[in-house]
Design a protein around this motif. Sequence first.
Motif, PDB file in Angstrom:
ATOM      1  N   PRO A   1      11.650   5.609  -1.444  1.00  0.00           N
ATOM      2  CA  PRO A   1      12.472   5.919  -0.194  1.00  0.00           C
ATOM      3  C   PRO A   1      12.009   4.932   0.960  1.00  0.00           C
ATOM      4  CG  PRO A   1      11.999   8.066  -1.152  1.00  0.00           C
ATOM      5  CD  PRO A   1      10.977   6.714  -1.904  1.00  0.00           C
ATOM      6  N   LEU A   2      10.438   5.016   1.049  1.00  0.00           N
ATOM      7  CA  LEU A   2      10.143   4.235   2.215  1.00  0.00           C
ATOM      8  C   LEU A   2      10.281   2.725   2.153  1.00  0.00           C
ATOM      9  CD1 LEU A   2       6.797   6.390   2.770  1.00  0.00           C
ATOM     10  CD2 LEU A   2       8.631   6.033   4.179  1.00  0.00           C
TER      11      LEU A   2
ATOM     12  N   LEU B   1       2.972   4.625   8.851  1.00  0.00           N
ATOM     13  CA  LEU B   1       3.161   3.316   8.504  1.00  0.00           C
ATOM     14  C   LEU B   1       2.527   2.299   9.500  1.00  0.00           C
ATOM     15  CD1 LEU B   1       6.696   3.318   7.311  1.00  0.00           C
ATOM     16  CD2 LEU B   1       4.413   3.545   6.034  1.00  0.00           C
TER      17      LEU B   1
ATOM     18  N   ALA C   1       0.775  -1.202  -0.079  1.00  0.00           N
ATOM     19  CA  ALA C   1      -0.015   0.119   0.033  1.00  0.00           C
ATOM     20  C   ALA C   1       0.865   1.171  -0.018  1.00  0.00           C
ATOM     21  CB  ALA C   1      -1.003  -0.093   1.147  1.00  0.00           C
ATOM     22  N   THR C   2       1.886   1.201   0.920  1.00  0.00           N
ATOM     23  CA  THR C   2       2.667   2.629   0.979  1.00  0.00           C
ATOM     24  C   THR C   2       3.560   2.647  -0.552  1.00  0.00           C
ATOM     25  OG1 THR C   2       3.604   1.695   3.092  1.00  0.00           O
ATOM     26  CG2 THR C   2       4.805   3.314   2.499  1.00  0.00           C
TER      27      THR C   2
ATOM     28  N   LEU D   1       6.076  10.692   2.299  1.00  0.00           N
ATOM     29  CA  LEU D   1       6.294   9.483   1.439  1.00  0.00           C
ATOM     30  C   LEU D   1       7.397   9.959   0.441  1.00  0.00           C
ATOM     31  CD1 LEU D   1       2.561   9.318   0.865  1.00  0.00           C
ATOM     32  CD2 LEU D   1       3.806   7.508   1.831  1.00  0.00           C
ATOM     33  N   LEU D   2       7.758  10.978  -0.111  1.00  0.00           N
ATOM     34  CA  LEU D   2       8.972  11.056  -0.778  1.00  0.00           C
ATOM     35  C   LEU D   2      10.112  11.244  -0.223  1.00  0.00           C
ATOM     36  CD1 LEU D   2       7.213  13.159  -3.659  1.00  0.00           C
ATOM     37  CD2 LEU D   2       7.514  10.805  -3.466  1.00  0.00           C
ATOM     38  N   HIS D   3       9.899  11.491   1.208  1.00  0.00           N
ATOM     39  CA  HIS D   3      11.169  11.312   2.023  1.00  0.00           C
ATOM     40  C   HIS D   3      11.877  12.634   1.951  1.00  0.00           C
ATOM     41  CE1 HIS D   3      13.931   8.559   4.044  1.00  0.00           C
ATOM     42  NE2 HIS D   3      12.725   8.590   4.661  1.00  0.00           N
TER      43      HIS D   3
ATOM     44  N   PHE E   1      -1.044   2.339   9.068  1.00  0.00           N
ATOM     45  CA  PHE E   1      -1.423   1.385   7.731  1.00  0.00           C
ATOM     46  C   PHE E   1      -1.567  -0.073   7.980  1.00  0.00           C
ATOM     47  CE2 PHE E   1       0.050   4.537   4.077  1.00  0.00           C
ATOM     48  CZ  PHE E   1      -0.868   5.555   4.810  1.00  0.00           C
TER      49      PHE E   1
ATOM     50  N   GLU F   1      -4.857  15.808  -4.458  1.00  0.00           N
ATOM     51  CA  GLU F   1      -4.466  15.943  -6.011  1.00  0.00           C
ATOM     52  C   GLU F   1      -5.439  16.436  -6.955  1.00  0.00           C
ATOM     53  OE1 GLU F   1      -2.610  12.312  -7.508  1.00  0.00           O
ATOM     54  OE2 GLU F   1      -2.551  12.975  -9.635  1.00  0.00           O
TER      55      GLU F   1
ATOM     56  N   ALA G   1       1.565   7.294  -6.102  1.00  0.00           N
ATOM     57  CA  ALA G   1       0.574   8.395  -6.300  1.00  0.00           C
ATOM     58  C   ALA G   1       1.282   9.814  -6.042  1.00  0.00           C
ATOM     59  CB  ALA G   1      -0.570   8.101  -5.416  1.00  0.00           C
ATOM     60  N   SER G   2       2.050   9.777  -5.003  1.00  0.00           N
ATOM     61  CA  SER G   2       2.907  11.050  -4.552  1.00  0.00           C
ATOM     62  C   SER G   2       3.600  11.426  -5.579  1.00  0.00           C
ATOM     63  CB  SER G   2       3.327  10.925  -3.291  1.00  0.00           C
ATOM     64  OG  SER G   2       2.635  10.374  -2.012  1.00  0.00           O
ATOM     65  N   ARG G   3       4.206  10.528  -6.327  1.00  0.00           N
ATOM     66  CA  ARG G   3       4.913  11.038  -7.239  1.00  0.00           C
ATOM     67  C   ARG G   3       4.249  11.493  -8.469  1.00  0.00           C
ATOM     68  NH1 ARG G   3       6.584   7.974 -11.650  1.00  0.00           N
ATOM     69  NH2 ARG G   3       8.683   8.589 -13.042  1.00  0.00           N
ATOM     70  N   ASP G   4       3.043  11.082  -8.811  1.00  0.00           N
ATOM     71  CA  ASP G   4       2.109  11.605  -9.530  1.00  0.00           C
ATOM     72  C   ASP G   4       1.791  12.847  -9.515  1.00  0.00           C
ATOM     73  OD1 ASP G   4       2.471   9.289 -11.343  1.00  0.00           O
ATOM     74  OD2 ASP G   4       0.261   8.752 -10.619  1.00  0.00           O
ATOM     75  N   GLU G   5       1.425  13.048  -8.169  1.00  0.00           N
ATOM     76  CA  GLU G   5       1.196  14.696  -7.490  1.00  0.00           C
ATOM     77  C   GLU G   5       2.266  15.588  -7.825  1.00  0.00           C
ATOM     78  OE1 GLU G   5      -0.783  14.754  -4.157  1.00  0.00           O
ATOM     79  OE2 GLU G   5      -0.751  16.926  -3.752  1.00  0.00           O
TER      80      GLU G   5
ATOM     81  N   VAL H   1       2.300   1.836  -3.480  1.00  0.00           N
ATOM     82  CA  VAL H   1       1.329   2.305  -4.460  1.00  0.00           C
ATOM     83  C   VAL H   1       1.120   3.905  -4.022  1.00  0.00           C
ATOM     84  CG1 VAL H   1      -0.859   2.362  -5.071  1.00  0.00           C
ATOM     85  CG2 VAL H   1       0.185   0.203  -4.450  1.00  0.00           C
ATOM     86  N   PHE H   2       0.988   4.059  -2.817  1.00  0.00           N
ATOM     87  CA  PHE H   2       0.712   5.574  -2.327  1.00  0.00           C
ATOM     88  C   PHE H   2       1.997   6.338  -2.766  1.00  0.00           C
ATOM     89  CE2 PHE H   2      -1.304   7.439   1.983  1.00  0.00           C
ATOM     90  CZ  PHE H   2      -1.436   8.496   1.149  1.00  0.00           C
ATOM     91  N   TRP H   3       3.412   5.651  -2.372  1.00  0.00           N
ATOM     92  CA  TRP H   3       4.336   6.468  -2.956  1.00  0.00           C
ATOM     93  C   TRP H   3       4.360   6.838  -4.524  1.00  0.00           C
ATOM     94  CZ3 TRP H   3       7.901   5.163  -6.868  1.00  0.00           C
ATOM     95  CH2 TRP H   3       8.810   5.924  -6.952  1.00  0.00           C
TER      96      TRP H   3
ATOM     97  N   ARG I   1       2.684  14.555   1.429  1.00  0.00           N
ATOM     98  CA  ARG I   1       3.463  14.065   0.064  1.00  0.00           C
ATOM     99  C   ARG I   1       4.977  14.091   0.567  1.00  0.00           C
ATOM    100  NH1 ARG I   1       2.257  17.847  -3.241  1.00  0.00           N
ATOM    101  NH2 ARG I   1       4.291  18.666  -3.621  1.00  0.00           N
TER     102      ARG I   1
ATOM    103  N   PHE J   1      -5.328   7.729   1.986  1.00  0.00           N
ATOM    104  CA  PHE J   1      -5.158   7.493   0.348  1.00  0.00           C
ATOM    105  C   PHE J   1      -5.889   8.423  -0.263  1.00  0.00           C
ATOM    106  CE2 PHE J   1      -3.071   4.501  -2.527  1.00  0.00           C
ATOM    107  CZ  PHE J   1      -2.676   5.416  -3.337  1.00  0.00           C
TER     108      PHE J   1
END
Lengths: 226, 226
Positions: free
Chosen positions: A223-224, B97, A107-108, B72-74, B100, B118, A114-118, A110-112, B69, B111
């Motif tokens: 990263p996570l 985490l 899940a994390t 998650l992107l660290h 989650f 977004e 999505a964050s990259r998309d944003e 996929v979440f990541w 964000r 999410f």
Amino acid sequence: MSGTELSVLDALHKRRRTFVAGRDLVHQGQLDQAAYILISGWACSYKILEDGQRQIVDFQIPGDFLGLRSVLLHMSDHSIEPITDIEVTEVTVADLLDAFSQTPRLATAVFWAASRDEAMVVEHLIDIGRRAAAERMAHFLLELGARLSLVGLGSKAGFACPLSQYLLADALGLSAVHVNRVLRTLRESGMVTFRDGFVTFDSYSRLTEFAEFDPVYLDHTGPLLR
Amino acid sequence: MSGTELSVLDALHKRRRTFVAGRDLVHQGQLDQAAYILISGWACSYKILEDGQRQIVDFQIPGDFLGLRSVLLHMSDHSIEPITDIEVTEVTVADLLDAFSQTPRLATAVFWAASRDEAMVVEHLIDIGRRAAAERMAHFLLELGARLSLVGLGSKAGFACPLSQYLLADALGLSAVHVNRVLRTLRESGMVTFRDGFVTFDSYSRLTEFAEFDPVYLDHTGPLLR
DNA sequence: CGGAGGGTTGATTCCCCTCAAAATCAGTGG
DNA sequence: CCACTGATTTTGAGGGGAATCAACCCTCCG
């Protein structure tokens, strides 16, 4: 990743489908539809205004999710059009929720994604809000090149690009005519050439400086999950 | 929600902190910092370009996440500034985490919140890319009003708004001078008045029509949790 | 009381849009 | 083989919306 995580991932790649260029897979306002992972080809997500103008939000290249947000919001707030013929695997809501409950780390991940998309949408927002047309185009081509390089479809030399000047215009908030002019000035200044479906970085370093391009937000190491 | 979910949620609300207006809580490029949930006050997330221009990506109002964000992107790809004095509760990566893995449905809820964020950025992109200054301003004020109404801080009559015209300019990709002119034309046309820290919708219906405002993307019922 | 921040208005400039018209190319069918 | 069509790229001319530059006003506050 652990064995279970990988097997859950595998389960997500069952239903493979193809779509032809130009026919939307997802329509703005459509309810309850699935998400997809793009295997091959290019697509774009966009919104149409009442007066017929369109704004392309993002282009998707192999490896990207299509319509992930639509699944979670239970309705699509945008449309998705294949630019070339594309191959995808379907991911349903049920698949996703299953995967989440079985492996939180997935899940994390996929979440990541999505964050990259944003983050990309945000960068796109900066582009349109505060950069002049030429810088905007330069930045956009550099970002696309960087993303394609991550999946082996490009390099600092350039990349194959199926986008028309009309698509570029809709993405960058410019008119097609002005896109053409901007491409000319960039070409004549010796920084980048877009011709015959191929983008060539004539001077990668000068272009990155010109566009203030900083690729940290595309950093591909989740990263996570390290 | 179940009992465990609620208790996990409670655990997230332990560390309460306050920040004063104007001093950034998060800096672009900062590593490994926490996310926050905004309890009271307004904040904004933004990016600075090398030439000093700034683009505000979004305003945050009570109930919103700050810097989700980044966690998650660290790394934070943007800065966050309190516009008023604010009160927040801190949420660390570990908290998230943990939450989650304990309750996948909670992960889905977070999410969903991120997806909504977004969607707002996307709508903001459309604003800047394809709408003229007046429509852009109108749409922006309507969105803000709708969001504030969801948390009881606004209505179709209007809302209290601590934003300066400079902030509006940085958000909408306009100059402060032009923001002023646009606000005047909107006021004189009898659609909306922004004066003395208060936005008044003089004609909500005409304004929504003018701005092509469609609030579906703000729908507050987290569909997956029904 | 002076200074800073914010708001308002006018004059001028310029970036990019719109309209318009060729030129090129791929496909298509006679 | 060639006329015909449609999509795309290219270039020119003119206009407009928003930026920039420059005042001036107000209120708040140390």
